[in-house]
Design a protein around this motif. Sequence first.
Motif, PDB file in Angstrom:
ATOM      1  N   LYS A   1       0.836  -1.198   0.000  1.00  0.00           N
ATOM      2  CA  LYS A   1       0.000   0.000   0.000  1.00  0.00           C
ATOM      3  C   LYS A   1       0.873   1.252   0.000  1.00  0.00           C
ATOM      4  O   LYS A   1       0.614   2.228  -0.704  1.00  0.00           O
ATOM      5  CB  LYS A   1      -0.924  -0.015   1.225  1.00  0.00           C
ATOM      6  N   GLU A   2       1.953   1.216   0.782  1.00  0.00           N
ATOM      7  CA  GLU A   2       2.858   2.359   0.846  1.00  0.00           C
ATOM      8  C   GLU A   2       3.681   2.485  -0.441  1.00  0.00           C
ATOM      9  O   GLU A   2       3.919   3.591  -0.933  1.00  0.00           O
ATOM     10  CB  GLU A   2       3.788   2.221   2.066  1.00  0.00           C
ATOM     11  N   PHE A   3       4.107   1.344  -1.007  1.00  0.00           N
ATOM     12  CA  PHE A   3       4.850   1.370  -2.275  1.00  0.00           C
ATOM     13  C   PHE A   3       4.002   1.991  -3.386  1.00  0.00           C
ATOM     14  O   PHE A   3       4.512   2.704  -4.247  1.00  0.00           O
ATOM     15  CB  PHE A   3       5.265  -0.043  -2.700  1.00  0.00           C
ATOM     16  N   GLU A   4       2.702   1.690  -3.365  1.00  0.00           N
ATOM     17  CA  GLU A   4       1.816   2.170  -4.430  1.00  0.00           C
ATOM     18  C   GLU A   4       1.797   3.698  -4.505  1.00  0.00           C
ATOM     19  O   GLU A   4       1.671   4.267  -5.593  1.00  0.00           O
ATOM     20  CB  GLU A   4       0.391   1.639  -4.240  1.00  0.00           C
ATOM     21  N   THR A   5       1.914   4.353  -3.356  1.00  0.00           N
ATOM     22  CA  THR A   5       1.915   5.820  -3.379  1.00  0.00           C
ATOM     23  C   THR A   5       3.158   6.342  -4.120  1.00  0.00           C
ATOM     24  O   THR A   5       3.094   7.342  -4.825  1.00  0.00           O
ATOM     25  CB  THR A   5       1.879   6.411  -1.954  1.00  0.00           C
ATOM     26  N   ILE A   6       4.284   5.619  -3.963  1.00  0.00           N
ATOM     27  CA  ILE A   6       5.518   5.991  -4.662  1.00  0.00           C
ATOM     28  C   ILE A   6       5.352   5.750  -6.158  1.00  0.00           C
ATOM     29  O   ILE A   6       5.695   6.601  -6.994  1.00  0.00           O
ATOM     30  CB  ILE A   6       6.717   5.162  -4.147  1.00  0.00           C
ATOM     31  N   TYR A   7       4.840   4.559  -6.518  1.00  0.00           N
ATOM     32  CA  TYR A   7       4.672   4.227  -7.942  1.00  0.00           C
ATOM     33  C   TYR A   7       3.708   5.199  -8.625  1.00  0.00           C
ATOM     34  O   TYR A   7       3.923   5.591  -9.773  1.00  0.00           O
ATOM     35  CB  TYR A   7       4.187   2.788  -8.106  1.00  0.00           C
TER      36      TYR A   7
END
Length: 557
Positions: A235-241
């Motif tokens: 979920k946190e990675f998705e904000t970066i992507y």
Amino acid sequence: MNKPIAELISTALNNEMPASEIEKLMEKPKMMELGDVAFPCFTLAKKFKKSPQVIASEIAQQLNSTLIQEVNVVGGYLNIFVNQQMVTENVLQTILREKDQYGSMQTGKGNVVIDYSSPNIAKPFSMGHLRSTVIGNALANIAEKNGYNAVRINHLGDWGTQFGKLIVAYKLWGDKEAIEASPIGELLKIYVKFHERAETDESLNEQARASFKSLEDGDEEALALWKWFRDASLKEFETIYDLLGIRFDSYAGEAFYNDKMDAVVGELKEKGLLALSDGAYVVQLEDMPPCLITKTDGATLYATRDLAAAMYRKKQYEAKKTFYVVGNEQSLHFKQLFNVIEKMGYEWSKDLQHVAFGMMLKDGKKMSTRKGKVVLLADVLAEAIETAKRNIEEKNQALEQKELVARQVGVGAVIFNDLKNNRMNDIDFSLEQMMNFEGETGPYVQYTYARISSLLEKGDFKEQAIQYDALGEYAWPVIQLLEQYPIIVQKSFEQADPSQIAKFSLHVSRAFNKYYAHSKILVEDEWKQMKLSFAFSVAIVLKDALSLLGISAPNKM
């Protein structure tokens, strides 16, 4: 330009040297007054048993074409001046006709699999992960520009002994509410604490090994914690992507292959490739250490997982080529992997390529998650966007959509700073250098595009066929670059090197800005719309080059 000239030279040599080989040898003279294209004849001397100068002279006498204006022989070099009018009008007509399809090399067919980004679950997305992420994304875009279908795979690091450590750390020091509020930050904190304590307390490592064994054995509590760590991290990675504008077709990570490795080990055994070495099973390889397949306790390793992944992807996607965008410290691993697949009798092993790259360093040293010495990519992107916002406030307060433009410029600066470098070079992280918006930066290219967009708007642009005479002498260096774009697109894919696109965009921006400084574009005369059409052609190519790198091109800055 190079291709038709290479064909003319090949004909002059009675086709004794293919045009494709001639084209590879062709050079751009260091100074414009020497010619537009140079062909060195030194390599032909042995073949034709003549001096390079004689060969160059004989070729020169036979080069009769409307494409060629003048031919000079200097030493062993054939220096060619092309018909600038013919090339200019042909290149610009092609760009204006094809628009964003210009440069598309439809030579590729089928799927190209690209394995990139691959962060470790429950660890922060640091600047160290940026390289694989943006190189892989650019390579996927470039593959599509070359006619392939890119299959984008995020091979997550979601399995391994670190989860045993994390489970122990959570049970000892974890705070459920704190982790739910800030998953990766809190998980990193207890992960670092585990390593600090384990330096003086070996029992912690023993507990971690036992916890990971429980996870592998399907213990419900261990699996529930693992799934929680994975979901929160993703979920946190998705904000970066999302911020980087990056997408994936698959998030099948290491855990996905847990039930697929026994078949691989069985096949290796069946083909007589497994050898016992100190209680572990290995595949013996020539000119390199053996590839470890299972440890003494029967546990599988990275190689086993990557073998299973390669087999699965070949069957699932029928990949024509597979790129592994992983740091160069893993070079031996991939050499072993590809060798094992070849030994298994699979010819497609030659279609596997390790796209290696140098490290992102901090103060000249490798970043380390264990010691907590990381620079978080989210923090860097936030600061880059804030810097862009301050620049906008200082220079263009009336700009519409300031937030959007600041995001495009800030994120673009971070991506471009990485991709302008040869991927094999190490990069020493410096936010100050990255956010220098002058010189060889993403914002410089974006600003050039925005400047052209402004010209088109002010000039009430109406696309028009372009005559060479309308443009002036400073247009020719720009035309020469634009003409090379399809070749750059092809080479950047063949060499898996996005930096060629980044450097090209810088060269075009510099050449156009020089043209702009010496040309009065918005003067109300008969040439105005032709000059604007020329500028529009440049904008088309710059925007496309930026998009291949994964960077937006704002119309206003």
